[in-house]
Design a protein around this motif. Structure first.
Motif: not given
Ligand code: GDP
Length: 382
Positions: A305-317
């Motif tokens: 349910t997380t937005k893809y844009k936020d997922i990219l941030d999460i993956l990075e962090k």
């Protein structure tokens, strides 16, 4: 202006319907072949559909009656007292609004898809479906192009075959962990990381219960809480009920001691709590704690349910935390599952589990590439 769509087995019949209803002044705006029952009808029966328009429309059935209402850009709609006629007129307006809605939707579709390569109809259809479920555009086009290259002749008309090929391609992209072990793990110490609220604790509860009750393993749970935020209470209560040994730790020394204490256990689950992926200090502390006990598997838990844009941030962090597996949670909460494919393509770490509800322990499954491909395409949800 009156706009209306007519559909009949042949063009001649559709034009006949148009003339009968709108008269000989009507013009054809558009004509096309359509499948009989929508996009996934495989019967191959086709009909001709035309979109017709008539300027200054007057219902031929009302020829001899006084014009009951009139409208132009400035005039209001005027009704006379004949209730029956009023209802007919309202129906007419509704019908026209319906037509306008369809036309607007078509324009929106056209604007959205105008840059797509000109593709055979069935390929365009599945490309739209990939985009609808939020597969990244560049990735969706690449997949369709690959399917395109593998087709020849009449195969382009076979939508089932096209979907089968696409499912094959998606399955090949979605790597999953091997299915052989009962619990999808060969390591003894397993850690779970990810943003708050994605379902880490619930997933640990599901897996720990299954490992203990179904696989007969000795399991323990450690909660590594860097903030003393009492988020561990829920897990503590669960561990008590399930009679699973449980420790909360706040430092590297404490986590090492807890792991040593559980040295006889077959499996140790480590939950991590934190505030946000934006808090670098917190992530570093979690990283230090985990590296001091060297978990064999580190699962990044992500909610679909997380937005893809936020997922990219999460993956990075979270990439600093030695992640080697992924779990997707909350598949029950959305049908736009293209995100799984986007992440699979970007991260190339195997997916181990998917979860689809709050029930412990049943709402979890080992990840299976083919099944994931099918649910992304909404071909057969779970
Ligand atoms: P954590 O902060 O990552 O540990 O997340 P929690 O395990 O506390 O879960 C947060 C919320 O998500 C809780 O209300 C869970 O019941 C819910 N949850 C967890 N997994 C799923 C799932 O697969 N589907 C749905 N619908 N809810 C889930």
């Amino acid at each position: 202006m009156r706009i209306k769509r007519f559909s009949a087995p042949t063009l001649k019949e559709a034009v006949g319907q148009m003339k009968k209803e709108l008269g000989s002044d009507a013009i054809i705006l558009e004509s096309r072949k359509v499948k009989k029952d929508g996009i996934f009808d495989f019967s191959k029966k086709e009909r001709m559909e035309i979109l017709a328009a008539l300027d200054n429309y007057r219902d031929p059935n009302k020829k001899n009656t006084e014009q009951k209402f009139s409208r132009n850009k400035t005039e209001d709609i005027k009704f006379n007292s004949d209730d029956n006629l009023k209802l007919q007129e309202i129906e007419l307006i509704k019908e026209e609004l319906g037509e306008i809605r369809i036309t607007v939707a078509k324009i929106a579709d056209f604007l959205r898809y105008r840059n797509l390569p000109s593709l055979p109809e069935n390929l365009l259809l599945v490309l739209k479906q990939l985009l609808d479920c939020e597969v990244e555009e560049i990735l969706a086009k690449r997949l369709i192009q690959e399917v395109h290259m593998s087709l020849k002749g009449e195969e382009y008309d076979d939508l089932r075959l096209i979907l089968r090929k696409l499912i094959g391609k998606i399955s090949a992209m979605v790597k999953t962990t091997p299915q052989n072990s009962k619990i999808n793990s060969t390591a003894r110490i397993i850690a779970f990381v990810g943003p708050t609220g994605v379902g880490k604790t619930t997933t640990i509860a599901k897996l720990a219960t299954q490992a203990k009750l179904i696989d007969g393993k000795e399991v323990a749970i450690i909660s590594a809480d860097t903030f003393r935020i009492a988020a561990v209470e829920q897990l503590k209560t669960f561990a008590n009920i399930a009679e699973i040994p449980f420790e909360v730790v706040y430092s590297m020394d404490e986590i090492k001691n807890a792991v040593a204490k559980f040295s006889r256990m077959d499996l140790i689950f480590i939950d991590t709590t934190g505030r946000s992926q934006k808090d670098k200090k917190n992530l570093k502390e979690i990283g230090n704690m985990l590296s001091s006990v060297e978990p064999g598997e580190v699962y990044l838990v992500l909610s679909v349910t997380t937005k893809y844009k936020d997922i990219l941030d999460i993956l990075e962090k979270f990439k600093t935390l030695f992640i080697n597996r992924i779990i997707f949670t909350k598949l029950d909460e959305t049908t736009s599952l293209g995100l799984i494919l986007n992440v699979a393509e970007k991260v190339r770490k195997p997916i181990s589990y998917i979860t689809f509800g709050q029930n412990v322990p049943e709402d979890i499954e080992k990840a299976d590439s083919r099944k994931i491909a099918k649910i992304i395409l909404r071909r057969n949800f779970l």
